[in-house]
Design an enzyme around this catalytic site. Structure first.
Site, PDB file in Angstrom:
ATOM      1  N   THR A   1      31.879  37.547  35.778  1.00 43.80           N
ATOM      2  CA  THR A   1      32.117  38.822  36.460  1.00 43.80           C
ATOM      3  C   THR A   1      31.120  38.941  37.579  1.00 43.80           C
ATOM      4  OG1 THR A   1      32.873  39.921  34.468  1.00 43.80           O
ATOM      5  CG2 THR A   1      31.864  41.330  36.132  1.00 43.80           C
TER       6      THR A   1
ATOM      7  N   VAL B   1      40.853  44.827  27.494  1.00 43.32           N
ATOM      8  CA  VAL B   1      39.944  45.266  28.555  1.00 43.32           C
ATOM      9  C   VAL B   1      38.514  45.014  28.064  1.00 43.32           C
ATOM     10  CG1 VAL B   1      39.060  47.274  29.806  1.00 43.32           C
ATOM     11  CG2 VAL B   1      41.524  46.995  29.491  1.00 43.32           C
TER      12      VAL B   1
ATOM     13  N   THR C   1      27.427  40.702  32.421  1.00 39.71           N
ATOM     14  CA  THR C   1      28.460  39.682  32.477  1.00 39.71           C
ATOM     15  C   THR C   1      28.453  38.941  31.154  1.00 39.71           C
ATOM     16  OG1 THR C   1      29.239  37.736  33.686  1.00 39.71           O
ATOM     17  CG2 THR C   1      26.862  38.045  33.574  1.00 39.71           C
ATOM     18  N   GLY C   2      29.584  38.356  30.826  1.00 45.57           N
ATOM     19  CA  GLY C   2      29.678  37.654  29.553  1.00 45.57           C
ATOM     20  C   GLY C   2      30.717  38.300  28.656  1.00 45.57           C
TER      21      GLY C   2
ATOM     22  N   GLY D   1      32.491  40.728  26.929  1.00 45.81           N
ATOM     23  CA  GLY D   1      32.426  42.176  27.103  1.00 45.81           C
ATOM     24  C   GLY D   1      32.433  42.972  25.817  1.00 45.81           C
TER      25      GLY D   1
HETATM   26  N1  ASP Z   1      32.439  40.747  31.021  1.00 51.47           N
HETATM   27  C1  ASP Z   1      33.752  40.283  31.357  1.00 51.47           C
HETATM   28  C2  ASP Z   1      34.715  40.696  30.302  1.00 51.47           C
HETATM   29  O1  ASP Z   1      34.388  40.670  29.133  1.00 51.47           O
HETATM   30  C3  ASP Z   1      33.858  38.853  31.579  1.00 51.47           C
HETATM   31  C4  ASP Z   1      32.648  38.095  32.052  1.00 51.47           C
HETATM   32  O2  ASP Z   1      31.754  38.608  32.638  1.00 51.47           O
HETATM   33  O3  ASP Z   1      32.529  36.917  31.832  1.00 51.47           O
HETATM   34  O4  ASP Z   1      35.834  40.961  30.631  1.00 51.47           O
END
Ligand code: ASP
Length: 337
Positions: free
Chosen positions: A197, A226, A248-249, A251
């Site tokens: 993200t 979501v 990020t990561g 969610g």
């Molecule tokens: N945080 C985002 C989600 O879970 C994805 C990501 O940042 O990798 O949708």
């Protein structure tokens, strides 16, 4: 009656007991504020920061900078995790999530938005033109079209190919450490990005903070899933008195701990941006120790003085920093595992 000297003494000790820096000490300390400054997640943050810098360097507002900045990542067709070109859900639909927050505490968000290439700009209009904070799915699309956004196909051939490849095994597992392009050893072969993200935070020349966050979410997610990115307090939070944070990561773990809000509140209590991010990551470990070892989550924070920091569960997280001194700094984030 208390003497003035006693009153000051008590105030200082009282503040110290509360863990608050005594105001007398603060007043005599020289506060160097780094501004303007913009920071954002991952390698692709470098290009995004430069677009934000065009606004900030002309004394533009942080809110305009973060919108312009993350639009770069949304437009990048080589980036399969944000905007057009993002990987679709398991049924082949590209669904985008984004949110934005300004220095007045105003915020706007869209989730599961299809066919619109710049969800961050739709989120901004939700903030500015509706009495609401969040619009989702069909309603978000209807609003975007009413506002003049063009409807387009967001599923580009390379992402469609990756999705069809994925369909062969349909393995649904967040894979850690495949986000980063700089550190080749930590990257899976091919272009198998699972999630990433762009979260961006800016402090403008007037000392005001804003943030933006946009993603296509977890690759090949369940239809309707979501993550944290469009959720104010989870994927992004800004308080102009204190600072901002983004994540990020995976969610789900960030939502469970209301991660970005937590980081900002910790900074309010006196934590540095890095220490606040570390504490938020540790909160995830405390709640779900087994899951935490298997996934990636990274937090990034910026305070009112222009100090910044990050912390991630795993190695591989990077963030970009842009100031007057240097516009293309890329930093390897600290991590627990
Ligand atoms: N945080 C985002 C989600 O879970 C994805 C990501 O940042 O990798 O949708």
């Amino acid at each position: 009656m208390r003497s003035r000297r006693n009153f000051i003494k008590q105030s200082i000790f009282g503040a110290a007991a509360l863990g608050v820096a005594p105001s007398l000490v603060q007043a005599s300390t020289k506060r160097v504020v780094t501004k303007p400054i913009v920071i954002s997640t991952w390698d692709f943050g470098v290009a995004a920061n430069q677009a934000a810098w065009k606004v900030l360097s002309k004394n533009g507002k942080a809110i305009d900078a973060v919108e312009q900045g993350v639009r770069v990542a949304e437009s990048d067709l080589d980036n399969p995790t944000v905007g057009k070109g993002g990987y679709p859900d398991r049924d082949g639909h590209v669904t985008l999530d984004a949110c934005i927050m300004d220095d007045q505490g105003n915020c706007g968000s869209v989730a599961a938005l299809e066919h619109i290439a710049h969800p961050i700009s739709v989120a901004r209009l939700v903030m500015e033109k509706t009495p609401h904070v969040m619009l989702v799915g069909e309603g978000a699309l209807q609003f975007a079209l009413e506002q003049g956004f063009e409807q387009e196909n967001l599923l580009i051939p390379s992402s469609e190919k990756a999705w069809k490849e994925w369909l062969k095994e349909k393995k649904y597992k967040p894979i850690m450490n495949i986000e980063n392009k700089s550190f080749q050893t930590e990257r899976l072969p091919g272009n198998q990005y699972n999630h990433d993200t762009i979260g961006m935070l800016a402090l403008d020349a007037d000392g005001n903070l804003s943030g933006a966050c946009t993603t296509s979410g977890m690759a090949f997610k369940m239809r309707g899933r979501v993550g944290d990115s469009p959720i104010i307090g989870a994927g992004l939070y800004v308080d102009n008195e204190v600072g901002g944070a983004t994540s990020t990561g995976v969610g789900e773990e960030v939502i469970r701990t209301v991660g970005s809000f937590l980081v900002v509140e910790l900074m309010r209590q006196g934590y540095s941006p890095e220490a606040a991010c570390k504490e938020a990551v540790e909160r995830i470990i405390k709640k779900k120790p087994a899951i935490a070892k298997e996934i990636q989550v990274g937090f990034l924070a910026l305070n009112k003085k222009g100090e910044y920091g990050s912390y991630a569960l795993q190695s591989g997280f990077t963030y970009a920093v842009c100031t007057k001194e240097k516009q293309d700094l890329l930093i390897k984030g600290k991590h627990i595992y």
